[in-house]
Write an enzyme that holds these catalytic residues in place. Sequence first.
Site, PDB file in Angstrom:
ATOM      1  N   ARG A   1       0.821  -1.218   0.000  1.00 39.70           N
ATOM      2  CA  ARG A   1       0.000   0.000   0.000  1.00 39.70           C
ATOM      3  C   ARG A   1       0.856   1.271   0.000  1.00 39.70           C
ATOM      4  O   ARG A   1       0.555   2.244  -0.684  1.00 39.70           O
ATOM      5  CB  ARG A   1      -0.934  -0.009   1.222  1.00 39.70           C
ATOM      6  CG  ARG A   1      -2.004   1.075   1.188  1.00 39.70           C
ATOM      7  CD  ARG A   1      -3.007   0.952   2.324  1.00 39.70           C
ATOM      8  NE  ARG A   1      -3.604  -0.353   2.414  1.00 39.70           N
ATOM      9  CZ  ARG A   1      -4.533  -0.831   1.588  1.00 39.70           C
ATOM     10  NH1 ARG A   1      -4.985  -0.099   0.605  1.00 39.70           N
ATOM     11  NH2 ARG A   1      -5.021  -2.045   1.760  1.00 39.70           N
TER      12      ARG A   1
ATOM     13  N   MET B   1     -12.128   2.129  -4.902  1.00 39.78           N
ATOM     14  CA  MET B   1     -12.320   1.086  -3.892  1.00 39.78           C
ATOM     15  C   MET B   1     -11.002   0.614  -3.293  1.00 39.78           C
ATOM     16  O   MET B   1     -10.686  -0.568  -3.293  1.00 39.78           O
ATOM     17  CB  MET B   1     -13.115  -0.078  -4.504  1.00 39.78           C
ATOM     18  CG  MET B   1     -14.464   0.350  -5.068  1.00 39.78           C
ATOM     19  SD  MET B   1     -15.496   1.300  -3.922  1.00 39.78           S
ATOM     20  CE  MET B   1     -16.309  -0.041  -3.085  1.00 39.78           C
ATOM     21  N   ARG B   2     -10.237   1.584  -2.818  1.00 41.72           N
ATOM     22  CA  ARG B   2      -8.991   1.238  -2.123  1.00 41.72           C
ATOM     23  C   ARG B   2      -8.902   2.020  -0.824  1.00 41.72           C
ATOM     24  O   ARG B   2      -9.319   3.175  -0.758  1.00 41.72           O
ATOM     25  CB  ARG B   2      -7.776   1.611  -2.990  1.00 41.72           C
ATOM     26  CG  ARG B   2      -7.506   0.619  -4.094  1.00 41.72           C
ATOM     27  CD  ARG B   2      -6.177   0.911  -4.761  1.00 41.72           C
ATOM     28  NE  ARG B   2      -5.055   0.907  -3.835  1.00 41.72           N
ATOM     29  CZ  ARG B   2      -4.436  -0.196  -3.412  1.00 41.72           C
ATOM     30  NH1 ARG B   2      -4.814  -1.368  -3.822  1.00 41.72           N
ATOM     31  NH2 ARG B   2      -3.420  -0.109  -2.572  1.00 41.72           N
ATOM     32  N   ILE B   3      -8.351   1.354   0.178  1.00 39.95           N
ATOM     33  CA  ILE B   3      -8.084   2.043   1.439  1.00 39.95           C
ATOM     34  C   ILE B   3      -6.798   2.834   1.250  1.00 39.95           C
ATOM     35  O   ILE B   3      -5.830   2.322   0.685  1.00 39.95           O
ATOM     36  CB  ILE B   3      -7.962   1.016   2.587  1.00 39.95           C
ATOM     37  CG1 ILE B   3      -9.328   0.360   2.815  1.00 39.95           C
ATOM     38  CG2 ILE B   3      -7.438   1.678   3.848  1.00 39.95           C
ATOM     39  CD1 ILE B   3      -9.307  -0.811   3.768  1.00 39.95           C
ATOM     40  N   LEU B   4      -6.813   4.083   1.700  1.00 42.94           N
ATOM     41  CA  LEU B   4      -5.635   4.939   1.527  1.00 42.94           C
ATOM     42  C   LEU B   4      -4.825   4.972   2.821  1.00 42.94           C
ATOM     43  O   LEU B   4      -5.393   4.976   3.918  1.00 42.94           O
ATOM     44  CB  LEU B   4      -6.081   6.349   1.138  1.00 42.94           C
ATOM     45  CG  LEU B   4      -6.755   6.436  -0.240  1.00 42.94           C
ATOM     46  CD1 LEU B   4      -7.564   7.714  -0.380  1.00 42.94           C
ATOM     47  CD2 LEU B   4      -5.697   6.338  -1.345  1.00 42.94           C
TER      48      LEU B   4
ATOM     49  N   HIS C   1     -20.159   8.001  -0.101  1.00 46.84           N
ATOM     50  CA  HIS C   1     -20.397   6.663   0.445  1.00 46.84           C
ATOM     51  C   HIS C   1     -21.902   6.404   0.446  1.00 46.84           C
ATOM     52  O   HIS C   1     -22.683   7.253   0.876  1.00 46.84           O
ATOM     53  CB  HIS C   1     -19.829   6.573   1.860  1.00 46.84           C
ATOM     54  CG  HIS C   1     -19.965   5.202   2.430  1.00 46.84           C
ATOM     55  ND1 HIS C   1     -19.172   4.145   2.028  1.00 46.84           N
ATOM     56  CD2 HIS C   1     -20.819   4.699   3.348  1.00 46.84           C
ATOM     57  CE1 HIS C   1     -19.527   3.063   2.683  1.00 46.84           C
ATOM     58  NE2 HIS C   1     -20.532   3.361   3.486  1.00 46.84           N
TER      59      HIS C   1
ATOM     60  N   THR D   1     -10.810  11.269   6.179  1.00 48.67           N
ATOM     61  CA  THR D   1      -9.821  11.190   7.258  1.00 48.67           C
ATOM     62  C   THR D   1      -9.321   9.746   7.296  1.00 48.67           C
ATOM     63  O   THR D   1      -9.792   8.907   6.529  1.00 48.67           O
ATOM     64  CB  THR D   1     -10.447  11.553   8.621  1.00 48.67           C
ATOM     65  OG1 THR D   1     -11.460  10.598   8.910  1.00 48.67           O
ATOM     66  CG2 THR D   1     -11.035  12.969   8.614  1.00 48.67           C
TER      67      THR D   1
HETATM   68  C1  GAR Z   1     -21.025   4.474  -5.606  1.00 42.60           C
HETATM   69  O1  GAR Z   1     -22.238   3.941  -5.126  1.00 42.60           O
HETATM   70  C2  GAR Z   1     -20.197   5.006  -4.452  1.00 42.60           C
HETATM   71  O2  GAR Z   1     -20.961   5.616  -3.454  1.00 42.60           O
HETATM   72  C3  GAR Z   1     -19.552   3.742  -3.947  1.00 42.60           C
HETATM   73  O3  GAR Z   1     -19.185   3.060  -5.123  1.00 42.60           O
HETATM   74  C4  GAR Z   1     -20.127   3.361  -6.160  1.00 42.60           C
HETATM   75  C5  GAR Z   1     -19.357   3.802  -7.388  1.00 42.60           C
HETATM   76  O4  GAR Z   1     -20.228   3.955  -8.477  1.00 42.60           O
HETATM   77  N1  GAR Z   1     -18.429   4.031  -3.099  1.00 42.60           N
HETATM   78  C6  GAR Z   1     -18.136   3.349  -1.988  1.00 42.60           C
HETATM   79  O5  GAR Z   1     -18.774   2.373  -1.619  1.00 42.60           O
HETATM   80  C7  GAR Z   1     -16.941   3.861  -1.204  1.00 42.60           C
HETATM   81  N2  GAR Z   1     -16.900   3.326   0.114  1.00 42.60           N
HETATM   82  P1  GAR Z   1     -19.764   4.751  -9.787  1.00 42.60           P
HETATM   83  O6  GAR Z   1     -18.423   4.156 -10.218  1.00 42.60           O
HETATM   84  O7  GAR Z   1     -20.846   4.459 -10.787  1.00 42.60           O
HETATM   85  O8  GAR Z   1     -19.640   6.213  -9.443  1.00 42.60           O
END
Ligand code: GAR
Length: 220
Positions: free
Chosen positions: A71, A96-99, A115, A147
């Site tokens: 990471r 979709m990655r933890i920073l 979110h 954060t």
């Molecule tokens: C969205 O629903 C967003 O809120 C979620 O991923 C999806 C991406 O959709 N994010 C998370 O769950 C972050 N924890 P998209 O690629 O169509 O914008």
Amino acid sequence: MLAETAVVRIAVLISGSGSNLQAIIDAKAANLIPAELALVLSNEPQAYGLTRAQQAGIETQVLDHRDYPNREAYDAALKHALAHHEIDFVVLAGFMRILSQEFVQAYAGRMLNIHPSLLPKYPGLHTHRRAIESGDTVHGATVHFVTSDLDMGPPVIQGKLAIEPGESEQSLSKRVLESIEHQIYPVAVKWLAEGRITSEDGQAFFDREPLPPGGIKWEA
Ligand code: GAR
């Protein structure tokens, strides 16, 4: 001669479809966001959001996490890419990655995430399913400053809708995406670019006034 004013430069980080990115691109095309969408960066080479960015004439970059040993190495490369493009603000849109803590620190007060839940409820994955299984009657999405607590930074704006009796996870996730996420994220990015929303010590502000827990309530 007119004085040159620096244009705010935003990077959008994605991993997938990029429908939130599209909503931000559309808002920018409608002149609602006073900033340049300077870079769209994905950790997934096949992310459809990259195509959306290219169609809008935005520079794209792939940083595949599988090419890095850990990471810290990945986040160092990410930081380098953002510095190279002189990025002021980072917008996570389905990234979709933890920073790492170090990366989050470098962009403290300059990075937003969206979110799909009414935070502080349901950080993490499968938020729609968890809301349905818990028997909740309302659900929604939250834009918050990032954060080092995953999905837990200070909220800026939150929108909610009623869960319909017997509603499927798929239907709920589609409705939250289209009627809430795509509406509230462009608004939050506009405020970010305008300098109207800020964050300090775990508290978000709007025009320097502290925001309530959950942020600004947005009605669908
Ligand atoms: C969205 O629903 C967003 O809120 C979620 O991923 C999806 C991406 O959709 N994010 C998370 O769950 C972050 N924890 P998209 O690629 O169509 O914008």
